[in-house]
Write an enzyme that holds these catalytic residues in place. Structure first.
Site, PDB file in Angstrom:
ATOM      1  N   GLY A   8       0.922  -1.213  -0.035  1.00  0.00           N
ATOM      2  CA  GLY A   8      -0.023  -0.265  -0.050  1.00  0.00           C
ATOM      3  C   GLY A   8       0.856   1.213  -0.084  1.00  0.00           C
ATOM      4  O   GLY A   8       0.518   2.429   0.553  1.00  0.00           O
ATOM      5  N   ALA A   9       1.939   1.040  -0.725  1.00  0.00           N
ATOM      6  CA  ALA A   9       3.231   2.181  -0.545  1.00  0.00           C
ATOM      7  C   ALA A   9       2.660   3.439  -1.087  1.00  0.00           C
ATOM      8  O   ALA A   9       3.075   4.482  -0.765  1.00  0.00           O
ATOM      9  CB  ALA A   9       4.417   1.633  -1.034  1.00  0.00           C
ATOM     10  N   GLY A  11      -0.254   4.825  -0.894  1.00  0.00           N
ATOM     11  CA  GLY A  11      -1.470   5.227  -0.186  1.00  0.00           C
ATOM     12  C   GLY A  11      -0.955   6.475   0.571  1.00  0.00           C
ATOM     13  O   GLY A  11       0.414   6.998   0.927  1.00  0.00           O
ATOM     14  N   LYS A  12      -1.748   7.296   1.340  1.00  0.00           N
ATOM     15  CA  LYS A  12      -1.415   8.632   2.192  1.00  0.00           C
ATOM     16  C   LYS A  12      -0.574   7.859   3.224  1.00  0.00           C
ATOM     17  O   LYS A  12       0.544   8.503   3.803  1.00  0.00           O
ATOM     18  CB  LYS A  12      -2.664   9.040   2.858  1.00  0.00           C
ATOM     19  CG  LYS A  12      -3.658   9.588   1.587  1.00  0.00           C
ATOM     20  CD  LYS A  12      -4.807  10.144   2.189  1.00  0.00           C
ATOM     21  CE  LYS A  12      -5.893   9.366   2.243  1.00  0.00           C
ATOM     22  NZ  LYS A  12      -6.567   8.621   1.295  1.00  0.00           N
ATOM     23  N   MET A  13      -0.863   6.863   4.074  1.00  0.00           N
ATOM     24  CA  MET A  13      -0.208   6.087   4.875  1.00  0.00           C
ATOM     25  C   MET A  13       0.988   5.614   4.517  1.00  0.00           C
ATOM     26  O   MET A  13       2.355   5.616   4.906  1.00  0.00           O
ATOM     27  CB  MET A  13      -0.911   5.341   5.974  1.00  0.00           C
ATOM     28  CG  MET A  13      -1.903   5.898   6.597  1.00  0.00           C
ATOM     29  SD  MET A  13      -1.297   6.921   8.089  1.00  0.00           S
ATOM     30  CE  MET A  13      -0.538   5.531   9.058  1.00  0.00           C
ATOM     31  N   GLY A  97      -1.178  -1.743  10.036  1.00  0.00           N
ATOM     32  CA  GLY A  97      -1.985  -0.635  10.542  1.00  0.00           C
ATOM     33  C   GLY A  97      -3.601  -0.501   9.792  1.00  0.00           C
ATOM     34  O   GLY A  97      -4.224   0.092  10.213  1.00  0.00           O
ATOM     35  N   THR A  98      -3.804  -1.318   8.747  1.00  0.00           N
ATOM     36  CA  THR A  98      -5.093  -1.241   8.005  1.00  0.00           C
ATOM     37  C   THR A  98      -6.179  -1.665   9.055  1.00  0.00           C
ATOM     38  O   THR A  98      -5.889  -2.473   9.902  1.00  0.00           O
ATOM     39  CB  THR A  98      -5.077  -2.316   6.933  1.00  0.00           C
ATOM     40  OG1 THR A  98      -3.775  -1.965   6.130  1.00  0.00           O
ATOM     41  CG2 THR A  98      -6.223  -2.027   6.066  1.00  0.00           C
ATOM     42  N   HIS A 153     -12.759  11.632  11.061  1.00  0.00           N
ATOM     43  CA  HIS A 153     -11.737  11.251  10.151  1.00  0.00           C
ATOM     44  C   HIS A 153     -12.087  11.913   8.650  1.00  0.00           C
ATOM     45  O   HIS A 153     -13.281  12.361   8.634  1.00  0.00           O
ATOM     46  CB  HIS A 153     -11.812   9.626   9.981  1.00  0.00           C
ATOM     47  CG  HIS A 153     -11.232   8.995  11.352  1.00  0.00           C
ATOM     48  ND1 HIS A 153     -11.609   8.607  12.263  1.00  0.00           N
ATOM     49  CD2 HIS A 153      -9.955   8.456  11.308  1.00  0.00           C
ATOM     50  CE1 HIS A 153     -11.034   8.197  13.034  1.00  0.00           C
ATOM     51  NE2 HIS A 153      -9.540   7.846  12.499  1.00  0.00           N
ATOM     52  N   LYS A 157     -12.037   7.778   4.398  1.00  0.00           N
ATOM     53  CA  LYS A 157     -11.946   6.478   5.314  1.00  0.00           C
ATOM     54  C   LYS A 157     -13.289   5.843   5.133  1.00  0.00           C
ATOM     55  O   LYS A 157     -14.270   6.273   5.488  1.00  0.00           O
ATOM     56  CB  LYS A 157     -11.939   6.669   6.685  1.00  0.00           C
ATOM     57  CG  LYS A 157     -11.868   5.715   7.731  1.00  0.00           C
ATOM     58  CD  LYS A 157     -11.368   6.025   9.308  1.00  0.00           C
ATOM     59  CE  LYS A 157     -11.331   4.959  10.293  1.00  0.00           C
ATOM     60  NZ  LYS A 157     -10.245   3.950   9.782  1.00  0.00           N
ATOM     61  N   GLY A 163     -11.163   1.634  13.944  1.00  0.00           N
ATOM     62  CA  GLY A 163     -10.686   0.860  14.897  1.00  0.00           C
ATOM     63  C   GLY A 163     -10.394   1.445  16.050  1.00  0.00           C
ATOM     64  O   GLY A 163     -10.536   0.613  17.362  1.00  0.00           O
TER      65      GLY A 163
HETATM   66  P1  NAP Z   1      -5.242   4.979   0.967  1.00  0.00           P
HETATM   67  O1  NAP Z   1      -4.531   6.436   0.960  1.00  0.00           O
HETATM   68  O2  NAP Z   1      -6.381   4.652   0.266  1.00  0.00           O
HETATM   69  O3  NAP Z   1      -3.999   3.963   0.816  1.00  0.00           O
HETATM   70  C1  NAP Z   1      -4.099   2.650   0.491  1.00  0.00           C
HETATM   71  C2  NAP Z   1      -3.240   2.213  -0.578  1.00  0.00           C
HETATM   72  O4  NAP Z   1      -3.157   0.730  -0.569  1.00  0.00           O
HETATM   73  C3  NAP Z   1      -3.646   2.723  -1.946  1.00  0.00           C
HETATM   74  O5  NAP Z   1      -2.496   3.286  -2.679  1.00  0.00           O
HETATM   75  C4  NAP Z   1      -4.106   1.543  -2.474  1.00  0.00           C
HETATM   76  O6  NAP Z   1      -4.276   1.495  -3.946  1.00  0.00           O
HETATM   77  C5  NAP Z   1      -3.498   0.626  -2.130  1.00  0.00           C
HETATM   78  N1  NAP Z   1      -4.103  -0.932  -2.196  1.00  0.00           N
HETATM   79  C6  NAP Z   1      -5.293  -1.267  -2.333  1.00  0.00           C
HETATM   80  N2  NAP Z   1      -5.681  -2.586  -2.250  1.00  0.00           N
HETATM   81  C7  NAP Z   1      -4.260  -2.892  -2.219  1.00  0.00           C
HETATM   82  C8  NAP Z   1      -3.587  -4.478  -2.398  1.00  0.00           C
HETATM   83  N3  NAP Z   1      -4.331  -5.395  -2.366  1.00  0.00           N
HETATM   84  N4  NAP Z   1      -2.319  -4.484  -2.407  1.00  0.00           N
HETATM   85  C9  NAP Z   1      -1.456  -3.424  -2.303  1.00  0.00           C
HETATM   86  N5  NAP Z   1      -2.119  -2.066  -2.313  1.00  0.00           N
HETATM   87  C10 NAP Z   1      -3.372  -1.820  -2.324  1.00  0.00           C
HETATM   88  O7  NAP Z   1      -5.578   4.782   2.538  1.00  0.00           O
HETATM   89  P2  NAP Z   1      -4.609   5.424   3.795  1.00  0.00           P
HETATM   90  O8  NAP Z   1      -5.408   6.649   4.467  1.00  0.00           O
HETATM   91  O9  NAP Z   1      -3.151   5.227   3.589  1.00  0.00           O
HETATM   92  O10 NAP Z   1      -4.938   4.215   4.895  1.00  0.00           O
HETATM   93  C11 NAP Z   1      -4.613   2.860   4.689  1.00  0.00           C
HETATM   94  C12 NAP Z   1      -5.380   1.937   5.866  1.00  0.00           C
HETATM   95  O11 NAP Z   1      -4.498   2.454   7.068  1.00  0.00           O
HETATM   96  C13 NAP Z   1      -6.809   2.282   6.162  1.00  0.00           C
HETATM   97  O12 NAP Z   1      -7.477   1.069   6.614  1.00  0.00           O
HETATM   98  C14 NAP Z   1      -6.864   3.103   7.285  1.00  0.00           C
HETATM   99  O13 NAP Z   1      -7.903   3.216   8.023  1.00  0.00           O
HETATM  100  C15 NAP Z   1      -5.449   2.633   8.129  1.00  0.00           C
HETATM  101  N6  NAP Z   1      -4.951   3.694   8.895  1.00  0.00           N
HETATM  102  C16 NAP Z   1      -4.505   3.098  10.253  1.00  0.00           C
HETATM  103  C17 NAP Z   1      -3.895   3.946  10.983  1.00  0.00           C
HETATM  104  C18 NAP Z   1      -3.215   3.405  12.147  1.00  0.00           C
HETATM  105  O14 NAP Z   1      -2.604   3.988  13.240  1.00  0.00           O
HETATM  106  N7  NAP Z   1      -3.444   2.294  12.469  1.00  0.00           N
HETATM  107  C19 NAP Z   1      -3.797   5.319  10.697  1.00  0.00           C
HETATM  108  C20 NAP Z   1      -4.219   5.923   9.629  1.00  0.00           C
HETATM  109  C21 NAP Z   1      -4.708   5.056   8.552  1.00  0.00           C
HETATM  110  P3  NAP Z   1      -5.625   2.353  -4.698  1.00  0.00           P
HETATM  111  O15 NAP Z   1      -5.632   3.931  -4.147  1.00  0.00           O
HETATM  112  O16 NAP Z   1      -5.222   2.345  -6.068  1.00  0.00           O
HETATM  113  O17 NAP Z   1      -6.980   1.623  -4.379  1.00  0.00           O
END
Ligand code: NAP
Length: 264
Positions: A8-9, A11-13, A97-98, A153, A157, A163
């Site tokens: 998920g490199a 993405g925002k996180m 973290g997902t 959020h 999201k 979570g």
């Molecule tokens: P995001 O910006 O949507 O990033 C997710 C990334 O993963 C996107 O680039 C997406 O591609 C990619 N992706 C989707 N399916 C995939 C797969 N099967 N294999 C590899 N990459 C894939 O989301 P985010 O804001 O970074 O958040 C990601 C997750 O972390 C969410 O579940 C969020 O709730 C969680 N989170 C957790 C914390 C914590 O502290 N634990 C903090 C913040 C966020 P596409 O855009 O093309 O779909």
């Protein structure tokens, strides 16, 4: 050096994790996986310049080829379970973290890890301030059993409640006394009183402008107490992520929650 692959490199996180791993002298970013920007150099995407690390889309093949010590996953709730299972199959430790992993999902991971020399660390919130907020809430609920959670959020999201909200409710409900104020249910607009985890109401707000915020309001006769945490930048999660990457190899099986790594 701990070799790290980020799933998920793009993405925002994920971008933030790539930068944090690259900047830590004890960690080495060896590979990245995403379903978009395939073939591009991750360094160029995250503002680090050319790193000669190409974005791949086949997680299993990339894990087998690069053999990292740790996979970090920040993808989405529909992808995460498969990614964890793939890492376990390849013998690679995971830091996840997902959000959106269910109790059944956690049990399944635990059983997959039995008799295997591979570990999984999952935290619904990697911000150290959020972990402290949850701890302070556990203390407060002993004196203030009437409590509601509002979590706020960003608008992208997908899962609700967060979570973190669920975990806070779970931690507090274990300590909550029985004398809880209950109104007869009369919602004129369905959902107005939020979702309910045991005796605790959770309200989810999704709006552009927010990152990740949570307010826990305790009410008693003539007084309220509010405990609030705000992640105003995703960099707030990185010390926790780096801590987990450095510890996952020596924490056997499944570990859930950043508080397990902190001396609280
Ligand atoms: P995001 O910006 O949507 O990033 C997710 C990334 O993963 C996107 O680039 C997406 O591609 C990619 N992706 C989707 N399916 C995939 C797969 N099967 N294999 C590899 N990459 C894939 O989301 P985010 O804001 O970074 O958040 C990601 C997750 O972390 C969410 O579940 C969020 O709730 C969680 N989170 C957790 C914390 C914590 O502290 N634990 C903090 C913040 C966020 P596409 O855009 O093309 O779909």
């Amino acid at each position: 050096m701990t070799k790290v692959l980020v799933s998920g490199a793009c993405g925002k996180m994920g971008c933030e994790v790539c930068r944090a791993v690259y900047e830590d002298p004890e960690l080495s970013l060896v590979g990245v996986v995403d379903i978009s920007h395939i073939g591009e150099d991750i360094g160029e995407s995250v503002g680090l310049g050319k790193l000669d690390i190409c974005i791949k889309n086949d997680l299993e093949a990339t894990l087998n080829e690069l053999k990292p010590d740790v996979m970090v996953d920040f993808t989405n709730p529909s992808a995460v379970m498969n990614n964890i299972k793939t890492a376990i199959k390849c013998g690679v430790n995971s830091v996840v973290g997902t959000t959106g992993i269910t109790v059944d999902g956690l049990e399944e991971i635990e059983s997959l890890l039995k008799n295997k020399n591979v570990n999984v660390f999952i935290a619904p919130n990697f911000a150290i301030g959020a972990v402290l907020m949850m701890k302070f809430c556990e203390k407060a609920v002993e004196s203030f059993p009437n409590v509601e959670i509002i979590e706020l959020h960003h608008d992208q999201k997908v899962d609700a409640p967060s979570g973190t909200a669920l975990k806070t409710a779970e931690m507090m409900s274990a300590l909550q006394k029985k004398d809880i104020f209950e109104l007869p249910e009369k919602e004129i607009l369905k959902g107005a009183r939020g979702g309910k985890f045991k005796n605790i109401r959770i309200h989810s707000v999704r709006l552009p402008g927010f990152v990740a915020h949570q307010e826990v309001i305790f009410g008693s006769k003539g007084q309220t107490l509010t405990i609030r945490h705000d992640s105003i930048d995703r960099v707030s999660f990185m010390p926790g992520v780096v801590m987990a990457i450095k510890q996952v190899q020596r924490r056997k099986g499944l570990t859930y929650g950043l508080e397990k790594l902190m001396d609280l």
